[in-house]
Design a protein around this motif. Sequence first.
Motif, short mmCIF file in Angstrom:
data_model
loop_
_atom_site.label_atom_id
_atom_site.label_comp_id
_atom_site.label_asym_id
_atom_site.label_seq_id
_atom_site.Cartn_x
_atom_site.Cartn_y
_atom_site.Cartn_z
N LEU A 173 -39.72 19.90 71.83
CA LEU A 173 -40.19 21.27 71.67
C LEU A 173 -39.40 22.02 70.60
N THR A 174 -38.11 21.72 70.52
CA THR A 174 -37.29 22.35 69.47
C THR A 174 -37.77 21.91 68.09
N LEU A 175 -38.03 20.62 67.95
CA LEU A 175 -38.53 20.11 66.67
C LEU A 175 -39.91 20.70 66.37
N CYS A 207 -41.30 22.75 63.14
CA CYS A 207 -42.52 22.35 62.43
C CYS A 207 -43.46 23.55 62.28
N ALA A 208 -43.58 24.35 63.34
CA ALA A 208 -44.42 25.54 63.27
C ALA A 208 -43.89 26.52 62.25
N LEU A 209 -42.57 26.68 62.22
CA LEU A 209 -41.96 27.58 61.24
C LEU A 209 -42.21 27.09 59.82
N ALA A 210 -42.11 25.78 59.61
CA ALA A 210 -42.38 25.21 58.29
C ALA A 210 -43.84 25.40 57.90
N TYR A 267 -38.25 21.62 54.77
CA TYR A 267 -37.67 20.30 54.96
C TYR A 267 -36.78 20.21 56.20
N ALA A 268 -36.53 21.32 56.87
CA ALA A 268 -35.68 21.30 58.07
C ALA A 268 -36.21 20.35 59.14
N PRO A 269 -37.53 20.32 59.43
CA PRO A 269 -38.00 19.37 60.45
C PRO A 269 -37.71 17.92 60.13
N PHE A 270 -37.66 17.57 58.85
CA PHE A 270 -37.42 16.18 58.48
C PHE A 270 -35.95 15.81 58.67
N PHE A 271 -35.05 16.76 58.39
CA PHE A 271 -33.63 16.48 58.65
C PHE A 271 -33.38 16.39 60.15
N LEU A 272 -33.86 17.36 60.92
CA LEU A 272 -33.65 17.34 62.36
C LEU A 272 -34.34 16.15 63.00
N GLY A 273 -35.56 15.84 62.56
CA GLY A 273 -36.26 14.68 63.10
C GLY A 273 -35.53 13.39 62.79
#
Length: 385
Positions: free
Chosen positions: A188-190, A194-197, A219-225
Amino acid sequence: MSGEAFSAGERLSGDVYAIAPSHYRSICRVPFSVSIPASERGTRIDWIDAAKGISILLVVFHHAHLTAASVGHGWHVFARFDALFTPVRMPLFFAVSAVFAAKAVGQSWRKLFTSKLAYFLYLYGLWTTIYWAYYRYLLPEPATGLLGTSGKQLLTMWIVPVSGQWFLWVLAIYFILAKALNNMKHPLTLAAFCALAAVAENLSRDYFAHHSHQKALLYAPFFLGGLWYGRAALSHLPQRPRAAFAIGALAYAAVAIVDEILPHDLPGTRLALSAAGLLLGCSATVLLCRSDTVRRSLSFFGRNTLSIYVAHGLVMTIAASLLSWLALPSHSPLWMTPMLGLLAGPLSLGLRKWSGEAGERWLYGIGGIRDVFRTLRDRTQPSPA
């Protein structure tokens, strides 16, 4: 030196140039520190390093095309090629860079600062200042971009990163973010990022002080993911790379077609393209690495990402400025971009070699500035009675 910033795991000393393409070996006879966990040396690590190699080669091509176009020698075919790989370039870089960042993120805030944040921020400030000085004082023609137009940029660059070194700035932010969310690792955090991106991608750049701020959100979701789920995902990918490549290609084509036929931008389109591009990039890397020659070549570039990344823009700018003084033939757009790209790699790596020990401590590492602070600290401490 503390090792290449984007290598994974514990350090393994050795000469990387031994696996480099032959035409690079003559300029790369400086031993580089290669960070490879002992338990994971082999195909898996090689293809992850190769994925970073593909990423840096795409970055070099992107900047070569932009530099050639800036001096009037761009070609629309290269522009289309560059646009095609835009969803692959930086998502691939940030995702694979995060796969082995868990150890650093799990450290205390103080250790995280001394091991990662200080390193990224020092190199960002140093190389941005180098580029700023060149654009302001040495460029034969007035700078057409933002960097070098004002002395205030040396202060505001910490908030508004106007140089090509923005990736170091955003890596520091991502490590801070990952540390702050260390106890909130959840799908859910990720999904929230993704929604923010997805929202950020459709906002006009007028909403942001600089496009790097928008990119940081994208690109934040890709680093966190990559940090949270990368090891699990990447361990399965080499088992069925052809199927993963087919899925990625179909998804990429489907999203691109939908984006083309819709009259308005659909939120999340760029995010979906980047996700498909990430799957394409990783699966293509696994397939390419079945050739030992290709695997070794790409892995070499992946293990020397930092050396190429920080210097290649300067190499290209200087070369393009010198060439702009010449009366080039009408077919120059056909070869200007490839030529700048081919120059960038060996000259960037050569700069690291030629800078010697001083370069390792000051240009590519933080050892020199640490010694300065250590000396100042010792001088300010009272002498024992």
